[in-house]
Design an enzyme around this catalytic site. Structure first.
Site, mmCIF file in Angstrom:
data_model
loop_
_atom_site.group_PDB
_atom_site.id
_atom_site.type_symbol
_atom_site.label_atom_id
_atom_site.label_comp_id
_atom_site.label_asym_id
_atom_site.label_seq_id
_atom_site.Cartn_x
_atom_site.Cartn_y
_atom_site.Cartn_z
ATOM 1 N N LYS A 138 13.719 9.620 -1.286
ATOM 2 C CA LYS A 138 13.911 8.170 -1.414
ATOM 3 C C LYS A 138 15.216 7.885 -2.153
ATOM 4 C CE LYS A 138 8.956 7.382 -1.384
ATOM 5 N NZ LYS A 138 7.729 7.269 -2.153
ATOM 6 N N GLN A 191 4.751 5.961 -7.491
ATOM 7 C CA GLN A 191 4.416 7.048 -6.583
ATOM 8 C C GLN A 191 2.976 7.511 -6.819
ATOM 9 O OE1 GLN A 191 6.463 8.216 -4.136
ATOM 10 N NE2 GLN A 191 4.902 9.659 -3.462
ATOM 11 N N ASP A 246 5.425 -1.541 -1.727
ATOM 12 C CA ASP A 246 4.428 -0.795 -0.945
ATOM 13 C C ASP A 246 3.336 -1.682 -0.351
ATOM 14 O OD1 ASP A 246 4.875 2.053 -0.864
ATOM 15 O OD2 ASP A 246 4.550 2.111 -3.035
HETATM 16 N N1 GUN Z 1 2.369 8.706 -1.939
HETATM 17 C C1 GUN Z 1 2.399 9.142 -0.657
HETATM 18 N N2 GUN Z 1 2.922 8.183 0.145
HETATM 19 C C2 GUN Z 1 3.240 7.142 -0.645
HETATM 20 C C3 GUN Z 1 3.816 5.868 -0.397
HETATM 21 O O1 GUN Z 1 4.146 5.480 0.731
HETATM 22 N N3 GUN Z 1 3.979 5.074 -1.477
HETATM 23 C C4 GUN Z 1 3.619 5.466 -2.716
HETATM 24 N N4 GUN Z 1 3.810 4.618 -3.713
HETATM 25 N N5 GUN Z 1 3.083 6.641 -2.990
HETATM 26 C C5 GUN Z 1 2.898 7.475 -1.949
#
Ligand code: GUN
Length: 282
Positions: free
Chosen positions: A49, A93, A116
């Protein structure tokens, strides 16, 4: 042989287009990522990211906490990020360590910075058919991929295997919004194969080897959200790709299908939250 739904290629197209848009602003979008602990997969996701954001000129700030951080520290940090005008998007996350109340942490995020679509307010809007601040990243990435290949969900039977808050549930809601007939299957579903065989679009988001050739309908669309390493250390998804790709009409590879689209959607979401914040403050 199925047509490959190429997420890597589409990600590059989306990011190139987004970079042109971002370059027009002197101020840049900014994303704050909170990562707690040492989960190896999470560390890789967060690195990706950061790298992608950097290429686009999106500011990304990664806040790292040790596994044993106390909940209040995270809450106070999120509150500070909420009131920081320089931050447009906040991502916590997942997974979080067990001693942390995940719901409380997530719902501390301002819904307007919830990149998200995890907060109650945004999930409630999504479930009510209203517009959340942004749509959740993996489901949005999948919809972008379907759009790219002109796969319309209207009237189609979409079968989602997996009922997670992260993927299965929001995906089902988004497919409903696109007028699909939706079935959600999970680990307690009886006669899974009987249901998956009736899917026009089968989406598997489980994280184990599950979808074999005899479980799919001929000429259907197969989307594989799973990504993990098999016993030989090879990265793979839920679907037995070599077999299923012979009878499906479209299929996503792993890697190179849904994964890159999640990142592309996260960047789009960050940019859109940035635009909305500019609008609100002008
Ligand atoms: N953990 C695995 N995929 C994701 C995601 O798309 N967003 C977040 N915040 N955590 C994750």
């Amino acid at each position: 042989m199925a047509i490959i739904l190429d997420g890597k290629n589409l990600r590059e197209k989306i990011l190139a287009d987004l970079k042109i848009k971002i370059d027009k602003f002197s101020k840049k979008p900014s994303l704050a990522v909170i990562l707690v602990g040492e989960d190896p997969a999470s560390k890789i996701y967060v690195k990706n990211k950061e790298k992608t954001a950097g290429k686009l000129g999106i500011n990304s700030e990664v806040i790292l906490y040790p596994d044993d951080v106390d909940e209040e520290t995270i809450i106070r940090k999120i509150e500070a990020l909420n009131s920081d005008d320089e931050i447009n998007a906040i991502l916590v996350q997942l997974p979080l360590p067990k001693h942390i109340n995940k719901e409380r942490v997530i719902n501390t995020i301002s819904p307007q910075k919830d990149v998200d679509c995890f907060t109650m307010e945004n999930v409630g809007k999504l479930a009510s058919g209203l517009e959340p601040s942004v749509y959740p990243c993996t489901p949005r990435g999948i919809m972008l991929l379907l759009d790219e290949y002109n796969i319309d969900l209207t009237g189609k039977h979409v079968v989602v295997v997996g009922r997670s808050n992260l993927v299965g549930k929001p995906l089902a809601l988004m497919a409903l919004k696109r007028n699909a007939t939706v079935t959600i299957c999970h680990s307690y579903t009886n006669n899974l194969k009987d249901i998956t065989k009736t899917a026009d679009v089968l989406i598997s988001a489980v994280g184990e080897v599950l979808i074999e050739d005899d479980m799919i309908r001929k000429n259907s669309v197969v989307i594989d959200v799973g990504i993990f390493r098999d016993v030989n250390g090879k990265v793979r998804g839920d679907v037995e790709f070599d077999e299923v790709s012979k009878s499906a009409a479209y299929i996503t590879p792993v890697p190179g299908g849904v994964g890159p689209m999640t990142i592309a959607a996260l960047m789009l979401n960050t940019y859109e939250l940035f635009l909305k914040q500019i609008k609100r403050s002008s």
